[in-house]
Design an enzyme around this catalytic site. Structure first.
Site, short mmCIF file in Angstrom:
data_model
loop_
_atom_site.label_atom_id
_atom_site.label_comp_id
_atom_site.label_asym_id
_atom_site.label_seq_id
_atom_site.Cartn_x
_atom_site.Cartn_y
_atom_site.Cartn_z
N HIS A 43 0.87 -1.18 0.00
CA HIS A 43 0.00 0.00 0.00
C HIS A 43 0.91 1.23 0.00
O HIS A 43 1.21 1.78 1.06
CB HIS A 43 -0.88 -0.03 1.26
CG HIS A 43 -1.97 0.98 1.26
ND1 HIS A 43 -3.21 0.74 1.80
CD2 HIS A 43 -2.02 2.25 0.80
CE1 HIS A 43 -3.98 1.82 1.67
NE2 HIS A 43 -3.26 2.76 1.08
N GLU A 70 -2.52 -1.68 -3.38
CA GLU A 70 -3.72 -0.99 -2.93
C GLU A 70 -3.40 0.47 -2.64
O GLU A 70 -2.27 0.84 -2.32
CB GLU A 70 -4.32 -1.68 -1.69
CG GLU A 70 -3.38 -1.75 -0.52
CD GLU A 70 -3.97 -2.44 0.70
OE1 GLU A 70 -4.73 -3.41 0.54
OE2 GLU A 70 -3.65 -2.00 1.81
N HIS A 190 -8.41 -6.42 6.71
CA HIS A 190 -8.28 -5.46 7.81
C HIS A 190 -8.58 -6.14 9.13
O HIS A 190 -9.68 -6.61 9.35
CB HIS A 190 -9.16 -4.21 7.65
CG HIS A 190 -8.35 -2.97 7.92
ND1 HIS A 190 -7.97 -2.59 9.16
CD2 HIS A 190 -7.80 -2.06 7.08
CE1 HIS A 190 -7.24 -1.49 9.09
NE2 HIS A 190 -7.11 -1.16 7.83
N1 PXP Z 1 -6.90 -4.13 3.15
C1 PXP Z 1 -6.73 -2.79 3.06
C2 PXP Z 1 -7.50 -2.05 2.03
C3 PXP Z 1 -5.84 -2.12 3.90
O1 PXP Z 1 -5.67 -0.79 3.79
C4 PXP Z 1 -5.10 -2.85 4.84
C5 PXP Z 1 -4.11 -2.16 5.73
O2 PXP Z 1 -3.10 -1.62 4.95
C6 PXP Z 1 -5.31 -4.25 4.90
C7 PXP Z 1 -6.23 -4.85 4.05
C8 PXP Z 1 -4.58 -5.11 5.87
O3 PXP Z 1 -5.02 -4.83 7.18
P1 PXP Z 1 -4.21 -5.38 8.41
O4 PXP Z 1 -2.85 -4.75 8.39
O5 PXP Z 1 -5.02 -4.97 9.60
O6 PXP Z 1 -4.12 -6.87 8.26
#
Ligand code: PXP
Length: 237
Positions: A43, A70, A190
């Site tokens: 990201h 992302e 997430h």
């Molecule tokens: N999906 C998206 C769109 C995110 O922004 C993030 C965090 O960067 C994640 C998944 C992954 O989340 P986590 O780090 O809590 O596993």
């Protein structure tokens, strides 16, 4: 089969804390693949506080699994993704300085913008996914925008899990059923963790991919990366 895509942002955060190249983000990504991860997620944010543009460019030719980038579709982000051509781009509605993604798209009110943006990636042969809350209407408008998939924002599931996991998962199952019916691919991410992942997968086994960063990298401090990835994969069996 549900694929595990490891989000390596936190590895870059650790590296950036000292300015050198330890831990080596590229090597960690390759090791995640070697230990069984079926994808790598990054990201890149405008301030490059974790993954940098240079990381994205270095990763692409070396990865052998699915590369998922992302981010918020700013002009710079779109140019980067279109030049790198990953397997998948996941669009999130983050503001520039945001700590982490904390909401999904309102796909209905941003339909025109999303349609145009998704169209550019589709033309380039890049699979598109829109990050949304578990609401059928948001999935419906993601489909109208031309997205191949949605990624369900699982924070509300994770935070409600301990109190009542059946209640916490209910809106996700409902939205996921619509997605399946409409032929819309389904990702999730997430705050997924070793505590809550197996139940999520048991309830929605047609999930195409989960992307997991924070909890997985934190677990690896105690368990090591190899064992940690094996445990996450076991939750997805
Ligand atoms: N999906 C998206 C769109 C995110 O922004 C993030 C965090 O960067 C994640 C998944 C992954 O989340 P986590 O780090 O809590 O596993």
């Amino acid at each position: 089969m549900t694929k595990l895509s490891v989000n390596i942002n936190k590895v870059a955060t650790l590296r950036n804390a000292r300015g050198g190249n330890n831990p080596d983000v590229l090597q960690v990504a390759l090791d995640c693949e070697r230990y069984g991860a079926q994808g790598i997620t990054v990201h890149p944010r405008p301030d490059e506080r974790h993954i940098r543009r240079s990381d994205v460019l270095a990763l692409k030719p070396r990865l052998t699994t699915e590369f998922n980038i992302e981010g918020y579709p700013s002009p710079e982000f779109c140019d980067l993704v279109l030049s790198v051509r990953p397997a998948q781009v996941t669009l999130v509605p983050d503001k520039p300085g945001q700590l982490t993604s904390n909401a999904g798209w309102d796909t209905r009110s941003h339909l025109d913008f999303l349609q145009q943006t998704v169209g550019r990636f589709n033309e380039a042969g890049i699979r598109t996914s829109l990050f949304i809350a578990p609401e059928p209407e948001m999935a419906e408008y993601a489909l109208k925008a031309g997205a191949d998939r949605v990624e369900l924002y699982t924070e509300p599931y994770a935070s409600g899990y301990a109190a009542d996991r059946a209640k916490a998962i209910a809106p996700f199952i409902e939205t996921a059923r619509y997605c399946r019916e409409w032929g819309l691919g389904l990702n999730a991410g997430h705050d997924l963790s070793l505590d809550n992942l197996a139940y999520y997968h048991r309830c929605i086994p047609w999930t195409d991919e989960v992307s997991i960063g924070h909890a997985l990298i934190s677990d690896a401090l105690y368990l090591g990366l190899k064992q940690t990835i094996a445990l996450y994969l076991k939750c997805l069996e």
